[in-house]
Design an enzyme around this catalytic site. Structure first.
Site, PDB file in Angstrom:
ATOM      1  N   LYS A  76       6.077  15.526  26.119  1.00  0.00           N
ATOM      2  CA  LYS A  76       6.266  15.390  24.674  1.00  0.00           C
ATOM      3  C   LYS A  76       4.927  15.474  23.928  1.00  0.00           C
ATOM      4  O   LYS A  76       3.856  15.197  24.484  1.00  0.00           O
ATOM      5  CB  LYS A  76       6.960  14.053  24.354  1.00  0.00           C
ATOM      6  CG  LYS A  76       8.411  13.964  24.843  1.00  0.00           C
ATOM      7  CD  LYS A  76       9.365  14.678  23.923  1.00  0.00           C
ATOM      8  CE  LYS A  76      10.800  14.698  24.479  1.00  0.00           C
ATOM      9  NZ  LYS A  76      11.441  13.397  24.452  1.00  0.00           N
ATOM     10  N   ARG A 133      13.823  11.372  32.798  1.00  0.00           N
ATOM     11  CA  ARG A 133      14.194  12.772  32.551  1.00  0.00           C
ATOM     12  C   ARG A 133      12.909  13.584  32.429  1.00  0.00           C
ATOM     13  O   ARG A 133      12.116  13.373  31.505  1.00  0.00           O
ATOM     14  CB  ARG A 133      15.030  12.862  31.269  1.00  0.00           C
ATOM     15  CG  ARG A 133      15.538  14.251  30.937  1.00  0.00           C
ATOM     16  CD  ARG A 133      16.398  14.219  29.668  1.00  0.00           C
ATOM     17  NE  ARG A 133      16.926  15.542  29.336  1.00  0.00           N
ATOM     18  CZ  ARG A 133      16.278  16.450  28.608  1.00  0.00           C
ATOM     19  NH1 ARG A 133      15.062  16.158  28.126  1.00  0.00           N
ATOM     20  NH2 ARG A 133      16.835  17.619  28.354  1.00  0.00           N
TER      21      ARG A 133
END
Length: 486
Positions: free
Chosen positions: A427, A462
């Site tokens: 991210k 994840r």
């Protein structure tokens, strides 16, 4: 905290003019146990019992008569106008319809339904005793019972239920006297999630979910796996490297991503899903579909998806809860404000206390899902790292996962125990902190972030890079096991 007994008097038969809040325990150890529960819930709903809360699901060793299969145990909270004896008759009728006969006491049975609490009554009649005198010695009853409560007492009826405990500290003290949460995972009781025809215990180890993006515009690997061959090859690699779950997405959720039609999403998704489902390497592994479209979710489940992973927690499609409830698959509900186009807007980035606010907003979505028929035992939660969050918010969540659970526990202990997933992989906040503008260069930072998350209670990570994060998960699991044993 001490509770005062404030029982009221009432007739035990007939139909009341106002609804009464009740708690009903479920048990089964014959046949398809989870199907027995699903069928029983439907029969209760059709018999004047409106179910409002569900416990977690527990697999337990048999008590009293030990030479028999293991039980599934749960409890539900609901409202009904049936008077106590009439409610008992309804439940006994459901048991018979489900195949229960006159077996030995405490012996095998396809379904056992017991009234644990009824309104603000203490009942002692020739037909019914509430609460049952042996409830206080039974972890397989108390564990799901306390799940139906919040750590904060939400109404006078719940306060009365606490007052019926043989201990001054109410139901929570009764549960702690049996060793409480430390019992789970040992002493013949484990908390499980039904997926397909198996029961999964997400406390056994951290589970690794591998990301497969079938989109041309995902922030990390958009366009890399759009052909069927490349997608299948990627799944083979992830499965071989140790992924437990493959999460397949055909709609980008990066900031400012445009929304495609359900048909376009299905055209990307279904050929890959069908191919992956029959891969020998996927034996014993799960497939989740990453979508906020109920139409896509419904079709994906029909084609073999085990889990629905919804970044909007139902906010972007009013039919999602109904579809998931009818599909009877686990549902991952993630926190996000707005949609991918608006989630990073200024107004969506304002928090007073990010962990508390995320917990409150996520629980509100999950509560709606539960009221729509998705039992708590099929719900998983995701605080939404990178969605409607600034850099510091993401750090606060990673460090504050226990606080997220604690805030949810104030309203629902069952949901606070739900498997918790985090998805910090590659991210942007990791790139901002580590000065890594290219997404694929953020794998070391991803390993650090998932390590922090697992050590603070994350059950599922994840990620894009499977091998390195599988190693991180294994090391974290070893440390956590070592800590518990010492």
């Amino acid at each position: 905290m001490a509770f005062c007994n404030t029982a009221i008097n009432a007739t035990l038969s007939g139909v009341y003019s106002t609804e009464q809040e009740v708690v009903i325990a479920l048990g089964s150890n014959v046949g398809n146990r989870i199907k027995n529960f699903n069928d029983a819930l439907n029969l209760m709903k059709g018999s004047g019992i409106d179910i409002t809360r569900h416990s977690c699901l527990y697999e337990t060793a048999p008590a009293y008569v030990t030479d028999q299969p293991r039980f599934l145990n749960a409890a539900v909270r609901g409202v009904t106008k049936h008077a106590p004896h009439d409610l008992l008759t309804v439940l006994k009728t459901i048991e018979r319809e489900m195949g229960r006969g006159n077996g030995i006491r405490y012996g095998p049975r396809p379904l056992d339904l017991d009234i644990l609490f009824y309104g603000r009554l203490r009942i002692s009649s020739d037909k019914l005793t509430v609460p049952h005198e042996r409830i206080w010695e039974r972890p397989f009853v108390l564990a799901p019972l306390v799940d139906l409560l919040g750590s904060a007492v939400d109404n006078d009826t719940v306060s009365h239920w606490h007052s019926l405990s043989i201990h001054p500290g109410g139901l929570f003290e009764a549960w702690e006297r049996l060793s409480g949460e430390s019992l789970i995972g040992k002493e013949g009781i484990r908390r499980v999630v039904p997926i397909g025809d198996k029961l999964w215990d997400f406390s056994e180890k951290p589970y690794v979910m591998g990301i497969l993006n079938l989109t041309p515009d995902s922030f990390s690997d958009g366009g890399k796996f759009q052909s069927l061959d490349s997608a299948v090859s990627r799944v083979l690699s992830m499965a071989t490297e140790g992924a437990d779950i493959i999460d397949i997405g055909a709609q980008s959720t990066r900031p400012m991503a445009s929304r495609i039609s359900a048909q376009e999403e299905l055209d990307r998704l279904i050929p890959v899903l069908e191919a992956v489902r029959v891969m020998p390497e996927m034996e014993g592994k799960l497939i989740s579909v990453d979508t906020f479209s109920s139409e896509v979710a419904s079709e994906a489940v029909k084609k073999g998806a085990d889990i629905v992973n919804d970044v909007s927690a139902g906010a972007l499609d009013p039919n999602m809860y109904k579809v998931v409830a009818e599909s009877r698959v686990p549902y991952i509900a993630m926190h996000m404000r707005g949609d991918p186009c608006t989630m990073q807007d200024k107004e969506n980035l304002k928090y007073d206390d990010v962990c508390r606010d995320v917990a409150s907003e996520l629980y509100a979505r999950v509560r709606d899902a539960e009221l729509s028929g998705i039992p708590a035992w099929r719900i998983m939660i995701d605080p939404g790292i990178g969605f409607s969050k600034k850099v510091d918010h993401n750090l606060d969540i990673l460090m504050g996962l226990p606080k997220v659970r604690e805030e949810i526990a104030k309203k629902s202990l069952a949901i606070s125990h739900a498997p918790l997933m985090i998805g910090p992989s590659r991210k942007r906040f990791l790139g901002d902190i580590c000065d890594r503008p290219v997404a694929r260069d953020r794998d070391p930072a991803t390993v650090a972030s998932v390590t922090a998350g697992i050590l603070r209670g994350a059950n599922i990570i994840r990620v894009h890079n499977i091998r390195d994060n599988v190693d991180a998960a294994r090391l974290c699991n070893a440390m956590l096991r070592r800590g518990r044993s010492s």
